[in-house]
Design a protein around this motif. Structure first.
Motif, PDB file in Angstrom:
ATOM      1  N   THR A  25       0.841  -1.193   0.000  1.00  7.92           N
ATOM      2  CA  THR A  25       0.000   0.000   0.000  1.00  7.92           C
ATOM      3  C   THR A  25       0.876   1.244   0.000  1.00  7.92           C
ATOM      4  O   THR A  25       1.802   1.354   0.818  1.00  7.92           O
ATOM      5  N   VAL A  26       0.602   2.151  -0.935  1.00 11.68           N
ATOM      6  CA  VAL A  26       1.341   3.416  -1.027  1.00 11.68           C
ATOM      7  C   VAL A  26       0.347   4.556  -0.993  1.00 11.68           C
ATOM      8  O   VAL A  26      -0.844   4.380  -1.314  1.00 11.68           O
ATOM      9  N   ARG A  27       0.809   5.719  -0.586  1.00 10.62           N
ATOM     10  CA  ARG A  27      -0.078   6.874  -0.410  1.00 10.62           C
ATOM     11  C   ARG A  27       0.436   8.079  -1.179  1.00 10.62           C
ATOM     12  O   ARG A  27       1.646   8.277  -1.301  1.00 10.62           O
ATOM     13  N   PHE A  33      -3.285   3.491  -2.299  1.00 11.99           N
ATOM     14  CA  PHE A  33      -3.322   2.560  -3.431  1.00 11.99           C
ATOM     15  C   PHE A  33      -2.716   1.234  -2.986  1.00 11.99           C
ATOM     16  O   PHE A  33      -1.569   1.205  -2.526  1.00 11.99           O
ATOM     17  N   THR A  34      -3.468   0.170  -3.132  1.00 10.46           N
ATOM     18  CA  THR A  34      -2.953  -1.170  -2.861  1.00 10.46           C
ATOM     19  C   THR A  34      -2.639  -1.822  -4.202  1.00 10.46           C
ATOM     20  O   THR A  34      -3.527  -1.995  -5.055  1.00 10.46           O
ATOM     21  N   LEU A  35      -1.387  -2.147  -4.401  1.00  4.09           N
ATOM     22  CA  LEU A  35      -0.934  -2.640  -5.695  1.00  4.09           C
ATOM     23  C   LEU A  35      -1.495  -4.026  -5.984  1.00  4.09           C
ATOM     24  O   LEU A  35      -1.406  -4.934  -5.163  1.00  4.09           O
ATOM     25  N   GLU A  47      -4.846   4.747 -11.439  1.00  3.92           N
ATOM     26  CA  GLU A  47      -5.284   5.518 -10.277  1.00  3.92           C
ATOM     27  C   GLU A  47      -6.648   5.043  -9.793  1.00  3.92           C
ATOM     28  O   GLU A  47      -6.968   5.108  -8.608  1.00  3.92           O
ATOM     29  N   HIS A  48      -7.484   4.560 -10.719  1.00  3.61           N
ATOM     30  CA  HIS A  48      -8.819   4.070 -10.376  1.00  3.61           C
ATOM     31  C   HIS A  48      -9.180   2.955 -11.351  1.00  3.61           C
ATOM     32  O   HIS A  48      -8.460   2.700 -12.326  1.00  3.61           O
ATOM     33  N   ASP A  49     -10.263   2.272 -11.098  1.00  4.34           N
ATOM     34  CA  ASP A  49     -10.692   1.186 -11.988  1.00  4.34           C
ATOM     35  C   ASP A  49     -10.913   1.717 -13.399  1.00  4.34           C
ATOM     36  O   ASP A  49     -11.498   2.787 -13.603  1.00  4.34           O
ATOM     37  N   LEU A  50     -10.451   0.936 -14.377  1.00  4.13           N
ATOM     38  CA  LEU A  50     -10.622   1.291 -15.780  1.00  4.13           C
ATOM     39  C   LEU A  50     -11.363   0.173 -16.493  1.00  4.13           C
ATOM     40  O   LEU A  50     -11.050  -1.016 -16.306  1.00  4.13           O
ATOM     41  N   LYS A  72      -7.992  -0.557  -9.928  1.00  9.66           N
ATOM     42  CA  LYS A  72      -7.208   0.456  -9.244  1.00  9.66           C
ATOM     43  C   LYS A  72      -5.968  -0.212  -8.657  1.00  9.66           C
ATOM     44  O   LYS A  72      -6.054  -1.261  -8.017  1.00  9.66           O
ATOM     45  N   GLY A  73      -4.801   0.366  -8.910  1.00  9.47           N
ATOM     46  CA  GLY A  73      -3.548  -0.235  -8.461  1.00  9.47           C
ATOM     47  C   GLY A  73      -3.005  -1.290  -9.388  1.00  9.47           C
ATOM     48  O   GLY A  73      -1.969  -1.902  -9.105  1.00  9.47           O
TER      49      GLY A  73
END
Length: 549
Positions: A25-27, A33-35, A47-50, A72-73
């Motif tokens: 998880t990064v911020r 964001f959880t990779l 950055e978000h669901d595509l 996302k991620g």
């Protein structure tokens, strides 16, 4: 050091500044964001669901379309993202820009060679040029006769290594031991002192053109050669012509006059079919060249304002950090020099794909914007006609290190041009004449593009790389700029300047740019030798106006 970066507020592709692991998880700016995948440094994640068909943005511009659902991620890569750009059209002018503070540089000078036409060189070379490939052998004979004799050759350090290994073989060393033998350290040995200390060297520009192609090829070659003969870094030239080739001497003279009316530097044009024997040609070439070198040696460096610099902007072996560190630093230096009244050249048109609208809008008038649009459209159409559009530009190395679409590569590459208005748009192999930022139509191919920028008048070139590229030029210093510190430490023999400090957070772009400009001035003054010059990296490839990406 930060872990991730969002380059532009409109972006939905996030850049990894270090290797990120799946489930980590990064911020950033209050977001977590959880990779969903491992994301290597230089690569991007969503950055978000595509959903399939969704647009992906970097640098504030469209760089691709999702080909499948990406969470996302999730890692963005060639298997789920396809190159895409917005269309462009000649629109309204957007030439207002924030000039950088140049108070530090006002009144600064470099020490260069002043020519009668008002230009100033950062070096003082003599060039030997064949009009056609048939004369390449004679050019090489001249090289053999003059380089060693006049003190311009250096003992090849690899010859010493080979001699060391041969001595071990003579001593009976086994093949196994030979394969792991310790070799002497590299070191360049000058064989003799220079006869002409104020002449930096004699450069021999062999090529594969001049005949057998179209008349347009011959005209373009003559324009390119004229650009080198009249270049501010060149004191004079010896030209060898066969006589019957497409690239006629009259064509060359027209191109020279077009670039420098009343050109008055020493220029010796010798025709083999008129002189007869090879010996007659070579005798005349030796006499004329040595007389010209003696005259060139009388010139010394004198102070010149920074406005007399003409900066070429190049990139090669780019990576996912190039558009974040090295290229924006060149952009800052470009803006400083433009503000001071210098010329700056940005080329590599296949690597401007996706940012055409911004560059078109920055053109000073509609006619300039229209020419840019026509050159870009024609170039891409020619590439498509043979099955390779601009989307085929990224190399395997680019893709491996994060440049997964041409639009991502191009959006980062365009950062080299800074933010100043575009004062002119040139077709190959025209000359830059206006102070400010000029766009020059060339391939993305490193050497073809650098060759063209120097022909257009660049008396020094800044060349960014993320993977490592040893490119140089026969007559202009090419300073290699690394996008990351690992590269500068791994290949210190070719990297002049490191901007990986920006990624690490120890320098701003402005700080790195100021240091870069100081280094550039030292090189332009002959105080510091560019590593490409030290290494004898004299790359010269004319563009034969076919499709080259």
């Amino acid at each position: 050091m930060a872990s991730i970066l969002k380059i532009h507020p409109d972006d939905n592709a996030i850049v990894a500044l270090r290797d990120l692991k799946k489930d980590e998880t990064v911020r950033l700016d209050g977001q977590e964001f959880t990779l969903q995948d491992d994301v290597a440094a230089k690569h991007k994640f969503a950055e978000h669901d595509l959903a399939p068909g969704d647009s992906v943005y970097m640098y504030g511009v469209l760089v691709g379309k999702a080909q499948s659902a990406i969470p996302k991620g999730g890692l963005l890569h060639v298997f789920n993202l396809k190159h895409a750009t917005n269309s462009f059209a000649v629109g309204t002018r957007k030439t207002d820009w924030q000039k950088p503070d140049v108070s530090r540089w006002q009144g600064r000078t470099f020490r260069g060679y002043h020519r009668a036409d008002g230009s100033v060189g950062t070096a003082n070379y003599w060039v030997v040029v064949p009009m056609v490939f048939c004369e390449n052998r004679n050019v090489e004979v001249l090289r053999d006769a003059l380089v060693n004799t006049l003190g311009y050759s250096k003992r090849d350090p690899y010859l010493r290594k080979a001699e060391h290994l041969l001595s071990l073989i003579r001593q009976g060393t086994s093949g196994h031991d030979l394969a792991v033998a310790t070799l002497p350290e590299l070191g360049v040995e000058t064989l003799a002192s220079r006869v002409f200390p104020n002449v930096d060297g004699i450069k021999f520009l062999t090529h594969a053109g001049g005949c057998g192609g179209t008349r347009q090829d011959a005209q373009a070659l003559c324009g390119l050669l004229a650009g080198y003969i009249t270049h501010p870094n060149v004191a004079g030239a010896t030209v060898l012509s066969l006589g019957c080739q497409n690239a006629q001497v009259s064509m060359l003279r027209e191109e020279i006059e077009k670039r420098v009316p009343g050109f008055d530097r020493p220029l010796f044009i010798l025709e083999q079919q008129a002189l007869g024997t090879e010996e007659a040609l070579m005798d005349e070439a030796l006499r004329k060249t040595l007389a010209g070198l003696a005259a060139a040696n009388e010139l010394t460096r004198q102070p010149a304002p920074l406005s007399q610099l003409c900066l070429g902007l190049e990139c090669g072996g780019s990576d996912g950090f190039s558009g974040i560190s090295a290229n924006p630093t060149l952009g800052y230096v470009s803006d400083v020099l433009v503000t001071l009244g210098a010329k700056v050249i940005l080329s590599e048109f296949p690597e401007l794909c996706g940012v055409e609208q911004e560059l078109s809008d920055r053109c000073v008038d509609e006619a300039t914007a229209q020419r840019f649009s026509e050159l870009m459209t024609t170039y891409n159409a020619r590439a498509l006609a043979v099955g390779s559009g601009f989307d085929m530009n990224p190399s395997p190395g680019n893709i491996k290190d994060g440049l997964i679409t041409d639009a991502i590569k191009s959006a980062g590459a365009a950062k080299k041009g800074g933010t100043s208005p575009v004062v002119d748009v040139l077709d190959y192999p025209e000359k830059a004449t206006k102070p400010g930022l000029t766009l020059l139509c060339t391939p993305g191919n490193d050497v073809e593009s650098t060759t063209a920028e120097v022909a257009a008048g660049a008396n020094v070139v800044l060349f960014t790389t993320g993977l490592g590229t040893p490119t140089g030029n026969p007559i202009a210093p090419v300073l290699k700029v690394s996008s990351n510190t690992i590269l500068s430490q791994k290949m210190p023999d070719i990297i002049d300047i490191n901007t990986g400090t920006i990624i690490e957070g120890t320098q701003t772009i402005e700080q790195a740019g100021d240091a870069m400009l100081e280094h550039l001035i030292a090189v332009a003054s002959g105080e510091v030798e560019a590593l490409a010059v030290k290494n004898g990296q004299d790359d010269f490839i004319p563009w034969k106006r076919g499709v080259s990406l």
